[in-house]
Design a protein around this motif. Structure first.
Motif, PDB file in Angstrom:
ATOM      1  N   UNK A   1       0.847  -1.200   0.000  1.00 48.21           N
ATOM      2  CA  UNK A   1       0.000   0.000   0.000  1.00 48.21           C
ATOM      3  C   UNK A   1       0.881   1.248   0.000  1.00 48.21           C
TER       4      UNK A   1
ATOM      5  N   UNK B   1       2.335   1.896  -3.336  1.00 44.14           N
ATOM      6  CA  UNK B   1       1.392   2.426  -4.322  1.00 44.14           C
ATOM      7  C   UNK B   1       1.048   3.877  -4.025  1.00 44.14           C
ATOM      8  N   UNK B   2       1.149   4.292  -2.761  1.00 43.22           N
ATOM      9  CA  UNK B   2       0.920   5.699  -2.439  1.00 43.22           C
ATOM     10  C   UNK B   2       2.109   6.544  -2.858  1.00 43.22           C
TER      11      UNK B   2
ATOM     12  N   UNK C   1       2.915   7.685  -7.230  1.00 40.04           N
ATOM     13  CA  UNK C   1       2.599   8.934  -7.927  1.00 40.04           C
ATOM     14  C   UNK C   1       3.563  10.061  -7.621  1.00 40.04           C
TER      15      UNK C   1
ATOM     16  N   UNK D   1       1.123   4.133 -12.881  1.00 40.08           N
ATOM     17  CA  UNK D   1       0.125   3.127 -13.261  1.00 40.08           C
ATOM     18  C   UNK D   1       0.568   1.737 -12.838  1.00 40.08           C
TER      19      UNK D   1
ATOM     20  N   UNK E   1       0.363   1.522  -9.077  1.00 38.75           N
ATOM     21  CA  UNK E   1      -1.020   1.516  -8.588  1.00 38.75           C
ATOM     22  C   UNK E   1      -1.719   0.203  -8.941  1.00 38.75           C
ATOM     23  N   UNK E   2      -1.741  -0.146 -10.223  1.00 38.88           N
ATOM     24  CA  UNK E   2      -2.552  -1.298 -10.612  1.00 38.88           C
ATOM     25  C   UNK E   2      -1.797  -2.607 -10.485  1.00 38.88           C
TER      26      UNK E   2
ATOM     27  N   UNK F   1      -2.082  -3.431  -7.045  1.00 39.60           N
ATOM     28  CA  UNK F   1      -3.445  -3.863  -6.706  1.00 39.60           C
ATOM     29  C   UNK F   1      -3.611  -5.337  -7.045  1.00 39.60           C
ATOM     30  N   UNK F   2      -3.073  -5.724  -8.191  1.00 35.68           N
ATOM     31  CA  UNK F   2      -3.181  -7.134  -8.587  1.00 35.68           C
ATOM     32  C   UNK F   2      -2.447  -8.026  -7.597  1.00 35.68           C
TER      33      UNK F   2
ATOM     34  N   UNK G   1      -9.582  -2.798  -3.013  1.00 36.80           N
ATOM     35  CA  UNK G   1      -8.196  -2.816  -3.481  1.00 36.80           C
ATOM     36  C   UNK G   1      -8.103  -2.331  -4.923  1.00 36.80           C
ATOM     37  N   UNK G   2      -9.150  -2.590  -5.691  1.00 40.92           N
ATOM     38  CA  UNK G   2      -9.149  -2.087  -7.069  1.00 40.92           C
ATOM     39  C   UNK G   2      -9.768  -0.699  -7.189  1.00 40.92           C
TER      40      UNK G   2
ATOM     41  N   UNK H   1      -6.954   2.404  -6.425  1.00 33.88           N
ATOM     42  CA  UNK H   1      -6.168   3.019  -7.498  1.00 33.88           C
ATOM     43  C   UNK H   1      -7.043   3.639  -8.579  1.00 33.88           C
TER      44      UNK H   1
ATOM     45  N   UNK I   1      -5.758   7.075  -7.333  1.00 36.03           N
ATOM     46  CA  UNK I   1      -4.361   7.207  -7.743  1.00 36.03           C
ATOM     47  C   UNK I   1      -4.236   7.579  -9.208  1.00 36.03           C
TER      48      UNK I   1
END
Lengths: 154, 190, 577
Positions: free
Chosen positions: A35, A38-39, A42, A51, A54-55, A58-59, B180-181, B184, B188
């Motif tokens: 987490x 991902x913060x 950016x 991207x 972030x994604x 997430x996956x 969780x999806x 972002x 984000x």
């Protein structure tokens, strides 16, 4: 949360490691680190990095939750297939609809209304004061623009 | 009401309740998939939405992600306790999970109040429409999960129906997965 | 203890059948609990059946009114009055929605699924009886809401059952602000009810089978209802999301489907049809399942190729997710996607045709009894074939440019939907009636009802293929406004269709009276009047609470008819020898 303290007690019990509280706490810690990444992503400012962090993260997080918290990977196959199939259907939906909804122009056509959205967005920004959130907007959202009326269709 | 004999059988090897929960999750995947898919289609097609998206509160979103991840931890710890037959302990962990859900909703309500009072309403533009609808549908599932979890915890406290602790946990993890999806997507990708 | 065979419908209960007026169950149930608060799958099934039949009467009434308007434009319709354009739209919209969501689905899936699944797999109830009860209650509320939409200000929603925005999204276009939202909420609630029900069906069928019942011993009817439930659960999600978005567009002014606000009306179409197409297979599969049971029983033959039927069902179910945009060929979709969907659409006819061939092969060489259920089953195959082949024209995107939105489409989907929803329901009702109520329906009246219904049905829709191919556009309330269509030849075909509908409607009370009268005065039926093998026939007629005094064990497949060397030409699944 007393889970931390609890975890170290129970780790010695008969459960195999993947079901022990200590294991769950470890996974949770990994999730929090992800987490954080991902913060932070950016902040670097490069769009592709953002991207991916972030994604992509997430996956990864999703996979960790699915595997370690939901135990889907050790579940009977029928449940795995059901969940997997529904996810595949969503990919099908997205990619089959994208040519119609995502694109706003083709060889012989142009979605005028969609182009006017840009003006619409900027016009609605006028109702809100300049951004005062943690993140400054990527482009100057607050700068005044002649508020041209939205393309008339009525 | 007596439980039917049907409920006790398990030709697939998966206990009936858990099999049902997987089917619930499967159908929820396509519900959220449809909504988020629709959002993504628009978002890719409208790069200018980044302007609107810039105003979402990433710190609030990030904090809420932390809250939900932690509540997932307490949910799975409840499951571990229930597996050992420790009903009251499982109920306690479920209570912590519900508390996490409550904190999530409170943060969200502050977040939304701020946004609405600054003019970012659901009708402001379509980005915000998707934002409130998607997060709202998710929030509705959080509330529903908390309610059901309350009933399960009440039973677990009396060492009854402990198998349901795992089931509500699986549902809760799914709700966490959606977030969780969502995080972002809404906070984000700016 | 025998369960009382009678049941309540729309609020008033019948008295129990003279001879057995007892209440089933481990405990004494009050009359109210027995009829309105039951968790017994058989009672819930009957609740769905009766509600579905009542909604069918309403849907048929709407068809009567709008067909009268089409045959005699501008003349007040007896039993309704003058039909305005707005009236016409509301009638057509709700005829479609009601027939699909409140007749076909509750009768084929909820009623028969609820009734048959626990019995056919040899257990005592569904795995979640209280959720089962809840699903009916939500369904009943949805039915009330859709009917209520006719009585609110502005009237009922008239934007077609497909509810395309912007017509459906903006009250300034639809002119039915309250009706539109009520309709949408009703549809959404119906989806929730069927999601809950579907989870019950699938979990029960997967887990609660009798000992010894392996996968290929499961009757085809059960397979079909279960696969249909899975298809429903996997496809309805995007439309639930879409319905939420449309509801917000209607009620709070969002712009999800408004191009000026950054939305896209085509997104709704895709969300709708992504569900809408699998939905037709959701209703098709149970009907085919009933036909499978009936043709094996009344030709005393095993299913010609049981595994092939399953394989083609899986193939159909899978393919059904890849064909949806054939409803949108001329909506402005990417032509390259139209090519893809054209191929998949024509392809899906292959497994379904294969299933029909297997059914015909099952009949071939059989010792056939033309009982009423068998008549309905044969009619299903014949009529559905016609519907299916006309689908090929529509699935070919080039031809569809002309045919789309004409009565050719209407005739095509009635040649598929009518066999599914009406013929399939009558087949199921006449076949399982003795089991459900312990008596026989009057066979002579049923045969009369069958022939008049079939002749009437063909009389309605064969002319409509012709008018459609001649250019009759759908959803037009008065063809006198269209000079090139306002010809005596076409009008006489429209009148023929309407007259045939009247003939078909006139005979339906015969069935209804037969249905209810025979519950009390019909000849008594034993447990297994058709000498069939599946487990429901090894329970009493009607089965008591708990279904089987001793839960059965299964030793063989469901279609062991005419096995050489046996005295009897049938061999129940649970007979040890």
């Amino acid at each position: 949360m007393s889970s931390h303290a609890e975890g170290s007690h129970d780790a010695s019990h008969h459960h195999d490691d993947s079901h022990s509280p200590a294991h769950y706490v470890k996974i949770w810690a990994v999730l929090l680190v992800l987490l954080g990444v991902s913060l932070a992503g950016p902040e670097i400012g490069i769009r592709w990095v953002t991207l991916i962090t972030a994604f992509g993260i997430a996956v990864v997080k999703a996979f960790l939750v699915i595997k370690h918290f939901m135990h889907l990977t050790v579940e009977r196959k029928v449940a795995q297939y059901a969940i997997g199939a529904c996810f595949m259907l969503m990919l099908l939906f997205f990619f089959a609809v994208a040519p119609d909804v995502m694109k706003h122009w083709g060889v012989n056509w142009h979605n005028e209304a969609a182009s006017n959205m840009k003006r619409e967005i900027e016009r609605s920004e006028h109702h809100a004061p300049a951004a005062d959130q943690a993140h400054a907007p990527a482009d100057g959202a607050g700068h005044p623009e002649a508020s041209a009326p939205a393309a008339a269709t009525h | 009401m007596m439980r039917p004999i049907a409920t006790t059988r398990s030709a697939t090897g998966i206990p009936t309740g858990r099999l049902a929960v997987w089917w619930v999750i499967a159908s929820e995947i396509v519900i959220f998939g449809g909504l988020l898919g629709g959002y993504l289609l628009h978002r890719f097609g409208h790069p200018e939405w980044a302007t609107a998206a810039a105003h979402t509160n990433t710190m609030a979103g990030g904090f809420n992600t932390f809250v939900l991840l932690t509540s997932s931890l307490s949910a799975v710890l409840a499951h571990a306790a229930a597996e050992k037959g420790e009903g009251p302990k499982a109920a306690k962990y479920l209570g912590l999970t519900m508390l996490g859900g409550l904190v999530f909703l409170i943060v969200k309500s502050f977040e939304w109040t701020y946004e609405i009072s600054h003019g970012y309403t659901i009708t402001a533009n379509t980005f915000w429409s998707f934002y409130y609808t998607a997060a709202g549908l998710h929030g509705f599932h959080v509330i529903a999960g908390m309610v059901i979890m309350g009933f399960v915890a009440a039973d677990a406290m009396k060492n009854r129906e402990l198998q349901r602790v795992e089931l509500i946990g699986i549902y809760w993890h799914f709700v966490d997965l959606v977030w969780i999806f969502l995080f972002p997507l809404l906070y984000i990708a700016k | 203890m025998a369960e009382s065979p009678s049941h309540a419908h729309d609020g008033h209960a019948h008295a129990g059948h003279g001879a057995h007026d007892g209440h089933g169950g481990h405990h004494e149930e009050s009359w109210f609990v027995h009829y309105f608060w039951s968790t017994d799958h058989k009672m819930i099934a009957k609740q769905y059946l009766v509600t579905g039949m009542l909604m069918g009467v309403i849907g048929a009434y709407f068809a009567y009114v709008f067909r009268m308007q089409l045959a005699f434009p501008g003349k007040p319709v007896p039993g309704y009055g003058l039909v305005t354009g707005a009236d016409y739209n509301a009638l057509v919209t709700n005829h479609g929605a009601i027939m699909i969501f409140w007749v076909a689905m509750p009768v084929l899936i909820a009623a028969f699924g609820n009734y048959l699944i626990p019995l056919m797999i040899g257990c005592d109830d569904m795995v979640f009886p209280r959720i089962n009860r809840l699903s009916y209650q939500i369904f009943a509320i949805s039915a009330v809401l859709v009917v209520a939409s006719f009585f609110v200000q502005g009237g009922a929603f008239g934007g077609a059952w497909t509810a395309y925005p912007p017509l459906s999204a903006k009250a300034e276009y639809s002119l039915t602000p309250a009706g539109s939202s009520l309709w949408l909420i009703a549809v959404a609630l119906e989806f929730v009810a069927f999601l809950l029900g579907g989870i019950n069906f699938v979990t029960t069928a997967m887990n609660s089978r009798a000992p010894g019942m392996k996968a290929f011993d499961i009757p085809i009817a059960v397979w079909m209802i279960v696969i249909a439930s899975i298809l429903f659960m996997a496809s309805v999600g995007p439309l639930i999301a879409g319905a939420l978005m449309l509801l917000f567009d209607q009620m709070i002014g969002t712009g999800f489907f408004d191009p000026d606000r950054g939305g896209d009306p085509i997104l709704w179409q895709h969300l709708f049809w992504f569900f809408g197409h699998p939905e037709v297979y959701v209703v098709l599969l149970p009907a085919m399942g009933f036909v499978a049971e009936i043709i094996t029983t009344f030709s005393r033959k095993k299913m010609f190729a049981y595994k092939t039927v399953l394989a083609t069902t899986f193939a159909t179910g899978l393919l059904s997710f890849f064909v949806w945009a054939h409803h949108q060929f001329i909506a402005g979709i990417d032509p390259r996607m139209a090519n893809v969907f054209s191929v998949t659409t024509v392809l899906i006819s292959v497994p379904i045709a294969e299933m029909c061939f297997v059914y015909i092969a099952t009949l071939y060489g059989g010792s056939i009894t033309f009982s009423v259920p068998m008549l309905w089953a044969l009619a299903f195959i014949a009529e559905f074939l016609l519907g299916g082949v006309t689908g090929i024209y529509l699935g070919s995107s080039g031809a569809d440019i002309y045919f789309h939105d004409t009565y050719f489409v209407v005739a095509h989907f009635h040649y598929t939907f009518f066999p599914i929803a009406i013929i399939g329901s009558f087949a199921g009702m006449t076949y399982w009636y003795p089991k459900m109520f312990g008596t026989f329906m009057n066979e002579a009246w049923n045969k009369l009802h069958f022939w008049v219904t079939i002749i009437g049905f063909n009389g309605i829709f064969l002319p409509l293929f012709i008018t459609g191919a001649s250019g009759d556009h759908r959803r037009i309330f008065d063809y006198t406004n269209f000079p090139e269509l306002d010809t005596p030849e076409l009008q006489s075909l429209r009148v023929l269709a309407t007259v045939s509908l009247l003939v078909m409607l006139v005979i339906q009370p015969v069935f209804l009276i037969n249905f209810f009268y025979s519950m009390f005065r019909g000849k008594k039926a034993g447990a297994n009047p058709w000498k069939a093998n599946t487990l429901e026939w090894q329970a009493a007629s009607p089965p008591p609470h708990g279904n089987f005094p001793t839960l059965p064990e299964v030793y063989r497949g469901p279609y062991e008819f005419s096995v050489p060397g046996r005295d009897e030409d049938y061999w129940p699944q649970n007979s040890p020898n």
